[in-house]
Every structure is written in C-alpha cells, then in structure tokens.
Write a protein that holds these residues in place. Structure first.
Motif, PDB file in Angstrom:
ATOM      1  N   PRO A   1     -17.915  -3.787  -5.178  1.00 18.69           N
ATOM      2  CA  PRO A   1     -16.857  -2.979  -5.877  1.00 18.69           C
ATOM      3  C   PRO A   1     -15.667  -2.671  -4.880  1.00 18.69           C
ATOM      4  CG  PRO A   1     -18.840  -1.561  -5.021  1.00 18.69           C
ATOM      5  CD  PRO A   1     -19.076  -3.205  -4.937  1.00 18.69           C
ATOM      6  N   PHE A   2     -15.687  -3.232  -3.781  1.00 13.54           N
ATOM      7  CA  PHE A   2     -14.357  -2.848  -2.768  1.00 13.54           C
ATOM      8  C   PHE A   2     -13.755  -3.949  -2.573  1.00 13.54           C
ATOM      9  CE2 PHE A   2     -17.786   0.115  -1.640  1.00 13.54           C
ATOM     10  CZ  PHE A   2     -17.105   1.430  -2.202  1.00 13.54           C
ATOM     11  N   ALA A   3     -13.977  -5.249  -3.176  1.00 12.39           N
ATOM     12  CA  ALA A   3     -13.421  -6.549  -2.931  1.00 12.39           C
ATOM     13  C   ALA A   3     -11.969  -6.337  -3.024  1.00 12.39           C
ATOM     14  CB  ALA A   3     -13.925  -7.840  -3.299  1.00 12.39           C
ATOM     15  N   GLY A   4     -10.975  -6.825  -2.229  1.00 13.79           N
ATOM     16  CA  GLY A   4      -9.558  -7.009  -2.429  1.00 13.79           C
ATOM     17  C   GLY A   4      -8.960  -5.307  -2.647  1.00 13.79           C
ATOM     18  N   MET A   5      -9.453  -4.539  -2.214  1.00 18.42           N
ATOM     19  CA  MET A   5      -9.060  -3.005  -2.185  1.00 18.42           C
ATOM     20  C   MET A   5      -8.174  -2.706  -1.015  1.00 18.42           C
ATOM     21  SD  MET A   5     -11.474  -0.555  -4.424  1.00 18.42           S
ATOM     22  CE  MET A   5     -11.324  -0.530  -6.081  1.00 18.42           C
ATOM     23  N   ASN A   6      -6.981  -1.976  -0.948  1.00 18.96           N
ATOM     24  CA  ASN A   6      -6.670  -1.371   0.160  1.00 18.96           C
ATOM     25  C   ASN A   6      -7.231  -0.192   0.671  1.00 18.96           C
ATOM     26  OD1 ASN A   6      -5.624   0.803  -1.189  1.00 18.96           O
ATOM     27  ND2 ASN A   6      -3.739  -0.514  -1.679  1.00 18.96           N
ATOM     28  N   PRO A   7      -7.087   0.425   2.075  1.00 20.14           N
ATOM     29  CA  PRO A   7      -7.810   1.300   2.253  1.00 20.14           C
ATOM     30  C   PRO A   7      -7.905   2.626   1.600  1.00 20.14           C
ATOM     31  CG  PRO A   7      -6.584   0.303   4.289  1.00 20.14           C
ATOM     32  CD  PRO A   7      -6.068  -0.344   3.194  1.00 20.14           C
ATOM     33  N   GLU A   8      -6.717   2.820   0.959  1.00 22.89           N
ATOM     34  CA  GLU A   8      -6.616   3.822   0.236  1.00 22.89           C
ATOM     35  C   GLU A   8      -7.571   3.883  -1.289  1.00 22.89           C
ATOM     36  OE1 GLU A   8      -2.770   6.009  -2.144  1.00 22.89           O
ATOM     37  OE2 GLU A   8      -2.494   4.867  -0.369  1.00 22.89           O
ATOM     38  N   GLU A   9      -7.305   2.889  -1.841  1.00 22.33           N
ATOM     39  CA  GLU A   9      -8.012   2.550  -2.995  1.00 22.33           C
ATOM     40  C   GLU A   9      -9.421   2.391  -2.676  1.00 22.33           C
ATOM     41  OE1 GLU A   9      -5.316  -0.819  -5.558  1.00 22.33           O
ATOM     42  OE2 GLU A   9      -6.165  -1.265  -3.824  1.00 22.33           O
ATOM     43  N   THR A  10     -10.095   1.979  -1.299  1.00 24.53           N
ATOM     44  CA  THR A  10     -11.403   1.805  -1.162  1.00 24.53           C
ATOM     45  C   THR A  10     -11.994   3.280  -0.904  1.00 24.53           C
ATOM     46  OG1 THR A  10     -11.005   0.099   0.130  1.00 24.53           O
ATOM     47  CG2 THR A  10     -13.074   0.976   0.710  1.00 24.53           C
ATOM     48  N   GLU A  11     -11.054   4.341  -0.213  1.00 24.78           N
ATOM     49  CA  GLU A  11     -11.466   5.474  -0.231  1.00 24.78           C
ATOM     50  C   GLU A  11     -11.605   6.288  -1.152  1.00 24.78           C
ATOM     51  OE1 GLU A  11     -12.689   8.302   2.162  1.00 24.78           O
ATOM     52  OE2 GLU A  11     -11.497   6.405   3.094  1.00 24.78           O
ATOM     53  N   HIS A  12     -10.736   6.143  -2.280  1.00 28.42           N
ATOM     54  CA  HIS A  12     -10.994   6.920  -3.790  1.00 28.42           C
ATOM     55  C   HIS A  12     -12.117   6.202  -4.424  1.00 28.42           C
ATOM     56  CE1 HIS A  12      -9.520   8.335  -7.560  1.00 28.42           C
ATOM     57  NE2 HIS A  12      -9.747   7.040  -8.022  1.00 28.42           N
TER      58      HIS A  12
END
Lengths: 250, 342, 289
Positions: free
Chosen positions: A176-187
C-alpha cells in the motif's frame, strides 16, 4: 483462536518452489506485516491467501475453515478481501461507482428484480454503505470525480474504500505504500490504523520498512520461500538471520 | 442536466415519427424498415455483451439459432408463431448458456476466435443436416403470425405495415429492457468487469457468471431478432447468418460507437440508410463498408455518437477555451474496447 | 490399401498449404499481436494474380507464381505500414482494420476478375508421377508441394540461423525487452508482415491451378488456418507446422471417408476443445524453434 492460519503451505510453479512449508497465524485485530527480500515469495503467499493461486500442499484456515484453492470471489463472501499493487481501480468510473461495485455482495440481486426495480431497498442500502465508506476514508468530497483523475494518495485510499465496502474481516494489502512520499505514507498509515480500529484484521506485504516497522505489531519474514523469522518489529530488526538476509541479499 | 430534460420529449417525438413513418414509404422501403428494426435489436444486444469487454463473433449465428428455432417450432411442432418466437429466443439463449462453459474459460483474442469457431460449427451443422435444417437452402415457407381482433377480423401480418408495427413494439420493449439492464446494478458490475476483472472478483463478483449472464441475455435478444426476421421474410438459411453478416454487425457497432447505448443504433441506422440511398452501388457495398470501418478506427475512436462531443471540443479549442475546463466537452478518446455506461 | 496411401499423399500436399498459411499467421501474431483476419484474402489475391499473369497474360507458371509472391509481400508491407503500425497499442484495432481490408480485397477481386465469379486456371504441368501402383501424385501438386516445402525450409533457416531471424524471434518473445536491446521494432514488424503475407500469397498462387479461383475462397482457408494456429499454439511456429500436418491428415481422411463439412466441423470442435483444455496449444506459448 487465530483468524488466519497458514499451515505448511508449499507452492510450486513447474519445477520452481516459490513457497516451502510456510506456516504462520494471525490473531483477530492484528496488523501483520509480511516482508522479505525480492523473490522471497511474499507476493506468492499473498496471492495464495487471497485465492488467486491454489497451494500445491498445505492449508489456509480462515476462522477454522480451509479456504486453500477457493476462488477470490468466494473468499470475499467469507470476509477475505485484498487490495492490489499500484492503483488498480475502475479507472473510468466515478469514485462513488467504484465503491458501489465494492458493495456487490450486499446489493446482489437477480436479473428480474434488477429490471423491475424490486432491488430498490438493496440499492439504497448499498448507496448508504458507499457514502459511509467514502466518509470514513475521507473521500466524500470527491465522490463524482473519475477514479483516474484522483491524485495517487486518494487513489490508494479509494482502493481501500472499494475493499472495505465488501465488509472484510481480513484485509490483505499489497504494497500500500509503494511510490508514496513520506507525507502520503504518514497519511496512509493513519488510515490503515483507522481501518484496523473499525474491527478489520490486516495483513500487508510491503517494501517500505519504516512503514512496516511503525505500523505492524507482528512481522513475518520470508526468505527463499520459507519463514526466516517472526516476531515484533524490535525482535525482527535485531534478528541476525534477518539482517544477514537483507544485507547479504542486497 | 439539459440533456436529461430533452430526453423525454425527444423520445416521444421519435415514437411519433416511427409510428407515422410507414405511410410515407414505398413497399420496398417498408421492407427495409422492418429489417432495420431487426438489426437495431441485434446491435443493441451485442452492446450488452461488449459491456463486459468481450467481443464475440457468434452473435449473428445465435440470431440464426433464434430464427431456426422459431421456424422449426412453428412449422414442424405446430406451435403458434406467438409462442414459437419467444421459444426461438430461448433456444438462442440456451445455446449461449451451453457455450458459455467453454468460451468463458478464455478472454480477449482467445474468446474471439473461440466464439468464431463455435459459430462456424453451428452454421455448418445447418448446412450439413438437411433434416431438420434444410441444408444450404434452409427452411422456407415459414408461417407469419396470426391474430384476429374482434370486429376487425384477421390482421394481415404477412403485409409490411402490420408487421412493421409488430416489430416496432417488440424491438421497442426489448430496447427498453436492455437499457434498464445496462443502467441497473447488473450493468454497473458488467462495466466493472470490463475495466478490472480481478478487482471486481476480489470484492466478491463471480466474473464468470456475469460474463455468461451478459452473453445469455444478449443472445436471447439476438434470437428474438432472428425470429422476427424469419417470420416476415419466410425463410431461414445459413447464408443469412454468415461471417459477412457478423462483420456488418461489428462495423455498425464500432462505427456507431460502443461507448453509448445509442451508439450501435446510430451506426446501423446511418449506414443502412446510406446503403439504401445508394442501392445501385450494391456490389461495392462491402468495399465502402471496409473503408468506413478503417476510417472510423483512425478518425472516430468514439464512433459517430462521439462526434458531437469532438466537434464541440474542437470548436471550444478554437475559441480558446480550454476544453478540459468545460468538463462536458472534454470527451476523452476511449479506445475501441471501452464501452461506458451512459 | 491404395486408397489409404493415396489419401496420405493428398494429405501431405494439404499439410504444406496449411503450414504456409498458419506459419504466416503465427509470425504476424507473434511479432505484432494482431490476428490478421485478411490472411485468407491475401491467399485469394495470390491465386488471382496467378490467374491473371499465367492464365490471362500467358507468363510461364513459375514466373507468375514468383510475381504473385512478390506482389502479395508488398501488399503485406503496405498493410503493416498503413493499417497495423498506427494501431500498435490497440491490437483489437489492428484486427478490425484487417477485417475492413478483407471486405475491400473481396470487392476488388470481384471487380477486377469480372462479373463471372469463378476463374479456371489450367494446370501448367500435366500428367502425374506414379509412386506405387495405384498411388499417384499429379505433377502440378508435386511442384506445389516442393515449392511450398522449400519456402518453409527457407523460412525456418532464416528464423533460426540468421541474425535478423533471431531478432524477429526476440521481438516475438518480448517486444519491450527487444526494443531495449536496440532492435528496430518497426522493421521487424514489416518483415514479419511481409513474410507472413508472402507465404499466404504463395499458397494461393500455388493452389490456383488446383482449385476454383473465386473472391470468397479465402473464407474456408482462414478457418483452416485458425484451427491449425490454435491447435499448434498461437505464437508457436513449430507447433503450427506440426498442427498443420496433423490437421491436414485428419481433414483429408475424414473428407475422403466421410464428408468435407463434417471434417471442418470436427476440426472446429477440436479447436474449441484445445482452447478450453490447453489454450497455449500443443506446443508452448511463444515463437520458438
């Protein structure tokens, strides 16, 4: 009792053994991480649980029922629902319609009742459920947008919304976290915790170690198709064999 | 929306037009209208199939199965034509149901070729088995329906105008059913399967069942169209339902545009009327159709029904309005295999 | 006994034709991912060209065949350039375009060939070669068989022993990987299409004196080619050749001892069964060997 129990599962493709006698158990309410170096068999394990592959040997017990070799849609009816890598969505359909498809199991009706409009109660129920799920996932404001027009983070949230609409007991999340920036990952981590606290058990396959360590209570590490280690994030992080597998493999 | 407000008046106008139409026409034009209505039903039912993302090449053969079924039931089993026609449609649906077991183990090209093989095998069996199918000459002297109204006497359904109305009513009802189906939850699921079958499956959709369902329902209406066809023209033979006829259906559907309900209907009406206007060029017809088909592939990815949107977008572009901002005009080019429910 | 042997001889000749058609279809599908529905019409054009050059213009038969082969090859190249290349991301589009072309070629054949539909091409080689008492092969058939087999061997040699052939097979394996290795996909596609079309044209040219030349002769042939291609495994060249031989024997025997329509019907059923049981065909999935 374990909600999901993988018992001595072996999966071979031709001569290649992708999974070799894998066993682990997931308790209700857990967030379980499934990690391992590339080619360790995570993805095969995931697809086997989800009903896209049939194991060569071994059982997959869900609430005590063996679901090994069952179809994906039958698994969904039991409460095992998966999400996909990347952004697998009904791209040309609206956000609302995407989630409405997710409600399929509760809205199902025959051809004639659909034609005659006799499924109105079911439709309304499905629409209510859709609105709830969209609200829950923070997508209510985007309900009429086409799925393909959403930013990446919202597309991933929508993918989970589609799965949630099917009221899973066990949610299988594929990277689910592939390709996400840290902010998106946090969300996304926040959303995943929220889904769990609504009573859904989660198993996720993920490369992003930070997210896995931060999110999961318990982690299963696969290597060359076998279970290398299991334990809490702290235990796994300090396990010599895990360190070796990751460093040696890299 | 504006379009929705206009929908009902324009449908009423269309209905009035269709009811009044035959009186202004010559005999052969009335014949033409009957066959046009039949083909409208064939292409519309084909679209239901296309909604799940599969293109079949057996549709016209199943139309033929409806014709043969209905004709044989009326001629040999002594069924009333009124009963034979729906039974013929059921025959087509039944064959489709049987075929769905092998065919829906495949998808894409394999499905296309598989359906082609199944269709040819069925058609060859009509050619080969003189009893009961009549061999290459087919079945002749198929009775027309009989109905006696109190006070009016028997209605001459062998004449074009009464049969035209009968066809109009049956095709109208069928189109209404197809439209409702498409806009029901079942249509939503079929569309979802087209876009992402594995995702649909993961939330509990038995994709095989819905593909088969679309196929069976589409075949029912194709069979009904075949029955309507044969009880007017009085014949059913293998040549009527050959590959060329199938390709015409494909051309009508694609040129009209598969993305909208109206698309295939527009396709069959526009091309058939053009064809009727240039009757003396009959032998050039396949060539013209071939050129139109290729041209449509290159220049009309949305088909004829996408044309207004494209023109609007083009005009807006010329006026310097960003097409994307107007929303509605931003008619994104859908590839051929992309029916959208609307 | 003679009948069986004679049927075998006939089946052998049929095998060569089936293989020519099927290998071309497989090459095109393997490289471009397009099912060429107009393949039977290329065959028909080949036959018409021989009728025109040989029967009408009185060219020597072999020259007429060569001319037909070259012209149909050029038609194939033009098809790739105009109809298939622009549709590269939309394989169904390529298929639809080939259906459009099918209609166009049929009408042109009707127009060019005159209103009388059937054309008779007199045999160029009369007499026959008696292999055993009661078992003979017509000289015309023998020539056709030899040329068809020679062409197949050349193609096989080209694909397996030359660098370009290797590149073609690489594209058929994995187009993106091949492109990354610097293989020019456009040129390989044209090559595949030219070869495929040429083989179909050659088959039609060789069969012209042995059959009735008419605009719709491609229909029965495309059905055969589909059956062979699917049974052999769509994308497998050796599978196509093997299936061509098997199906030719099957079809010829059933036709001789029972009925031609039944033979085709059974062939279609076999194809359906293969599609269900093993969609990859009897030999693998990709262009190989």
């Amino acid at each position: 009792m374990a909600l999901l129990e993988v018992r001595n599962v072996t999966k071979q493709f031709g001569g290649l053994t992708a999974l070799n006698d894998v066993s682990f158990a997931v308790k209700p309410g857990e967030i379980r991480g499934l990690i391992g170096p590339n080619g360790a068999g995570k993805s095969t394990m995931f697809k086997t649980i989800a009903g896209f592959y049939t194991p060569t040997r071994g059982d997959i017990l869900f609430s005590g029922t063996n679901i090994a070799g069952s179809t994906a849609y039958a698994n969904a009816a039991r409460g095992v629902v998966r999400t996909f890598q990347e952004t697998t969505l009904f791209q040309e359909m609206s956000v609302f319609e995407n989630v409405l498809v997710g409600c399929h199991l509760r809205a199902r009706s025959g051809v004639f009742s659909a034609l005659l409009g006799m499924d109105r109660d079911k439709r309304r129920e499905a629409e209510t459920r859709t609105a709830e799920v969209l609200e829950f996932m923070g997508l209510a404001g985007r309900r009429d947008q086409l799925a393909k027009e959403l930013p990446l983070g919202s597309q991933r949230a929508l993918a989970i919304a589609v799965a949630l609409a099917a009221t899973p007991k066990l949610l299988l999340m594929d990277e689910p976290f592939a390709g996400m920036n840290p902010e998106e990952t946090e969300h996304m981590m926040g959303l995943t915790r929220k889904v769990r606290s609504s009573g859904v058990t989660i198993v996720l396959v993920e490369h992003d170690m930070r997210a896995v360590m931060g999110l999961c209570e318990y982690i299963t590490v696969l290597n060359f198709g076998s279970v290398l280690a299991q334990g809490t994030p702290a235990e796994v992080r300090n396990n010599d064999r895990v360190i070796e597998a990751y460093l040696g493999g890299a | 929306m504006k379009a929705a407000k206009l929908a009902i008046p324009s449908l009423v106008a269309l209905a009035v037009f269709m009811v009044a139409l035959p009186f202004g026409l010559k005999l052969h034009q009335q014949d033409f209208m009957i066959s046009l209505l039949v083909w409208v039903l064939v292409v519309s039912s084909y679209r239901l199939m296309a909604l799940t993302g599969e293109y079949s090449l057996v549709h016209v053969v199943l139309m033929g199965a409806g014709a043969y079924g209905s004709a044989l039931l009326a001629k040999l089993a002594g069924f009333s034509v009124w009963l034979a026609m729906p039974c013929g449609a059921l025959v087509a649906a039944g064959i489709a149901a049987l075929l769905s077991f092998p065919l829906f183990r495949m998808s894409g090209f394999y499905f296309l070729i598989g359906s082609f093989a199944a269709g040819e095998a069925i058609r060859l069996s009509w050619t080969y088995f003189t009893v009961p199918f009549g061999g290459p000459k087919g079945i002749k002297l198929i009775p027309s329906p009989e109905l006696t109204l109190p006070g009016l006497g028997p209605i001459p359904f062998f004449e074009p105008i009464p049969y035209y109305y009968l066809t109009l009513i049956i095709v109208g009802i069928s189109l209404f059913i197809l439209y409702r189906l498409e806009n029901s939850r079942i249509g939503l699921i079929m569309n979802a399967i087209h876009w992402r079958a594995p995702l649909a499956e993961s939330v509990g959709v038995d994709t095989w069942r819905y593909r088969a369902l679309a196929f069976v329902i589409a075949s029912f209406f194709a069979g009904l169209a075949g029955a309507l066809f044969c009880h007017y023209y009085g014949t059913a033979n293998p040549a009527q339902f050959d590959v060329a006829a199938m390709v015409y259906v494909l051309i009508w559907v694609i040129v009209g545009g598969v993305s909208r309900f109206a698309g295939p209907i527009v396709g069959v009406v526009v091309l058939s009327v053009l064809n009727e206007l240039f009757r003396e060029a009959e032998q050039w017809r396949p060539l013209i159709y071939g050129c139109i088909l290729i041209a449509a592939m290159f220049y009309l990815p949305d088909g004829l029904v996408g044309l207004p949107g494209r023109i609007r977008a083009w005009l807006d572009g010329r006026r310097g309005v960003a097409a994307a901002e107007t929303g509605e005009a931003a008619e994104e080019p859908a590839d051929l295999a992309s029916p959208r429910r609307r | 006994m003679e009948i069986i042997l004679q049927t075998c001889v006939n089946a052998l000749v049929a095998s060569a034709f089936f293989a020519l058609m099927a290998v071309g279809l497989v090459l095109i599908f393997g490289v471009m991912g397009i099912i060429n529905f107009a393949h039977g019409e290329l065959y028909m054009v080949g036959a018409y060209l021989v009728w025109y050059f040989y029967a009408s213009l009185r060219w020597p038969f072999l020259v007429a065949v060569l001319a037909a082969f070259l012209i149909v090859t050029v038609i194939g190249l033009l098809m790739e350039r105009t109809l298939f290349r622009p549709m590269r991301d939309n394989p169904l589009g390529g298929l639809i375009n080939s259906i459009g072309l099918l209609f166009i070629l049929q009408v042109l054949a009707v127009q060019v060939g005159g209103v009388g539909l059937m054309k008779n091409v007199p045999p160029a080689y009369r007499g026959s070669l008696e292999l055993l008492p009661g078992v003979a092969i017509g000289n015309q058939r023998l020539v056709a068989l030899v040329i068809a087999a020679a062409l197949l061997v050349c193609i096989w040699y080209f694909l397996t022993r030359t660098k370009v052939g290797w590149a073609l097979r690489a594209v058929a394996q994995d187009r993106d990987a091949a492109a990354l290795q610097g293989i020019n996909i456009d040129r390989i596609s044209m090559l595949a299409m030219g070869l495929g079309a040429g083989m179909a044209g050659m088959a039609g040219a060789l069969i012209a004196p042995l059959t009735r030349v008419e605009p719709y002769m491609g229909h029965g042939v495309i059905i055969t080619a589909f059956i062979v291609t699917i049974v052999g495994g769509i994308g497998s060249l050796s599978g196509a050749v093997l299936a061509a031989v098997l199906y030719a024997f099957f079809h010829t025997f059933v036709t001789t001892y029972w009925n031609g329509t039944i033979a085709t019907m059974l062939g279609l059923l076999i194809m359906l069964v293969v599609l269900i049981v093993k969609p990859t065909g009897i030999m693998g999935t990709r262009v190989s060997e």
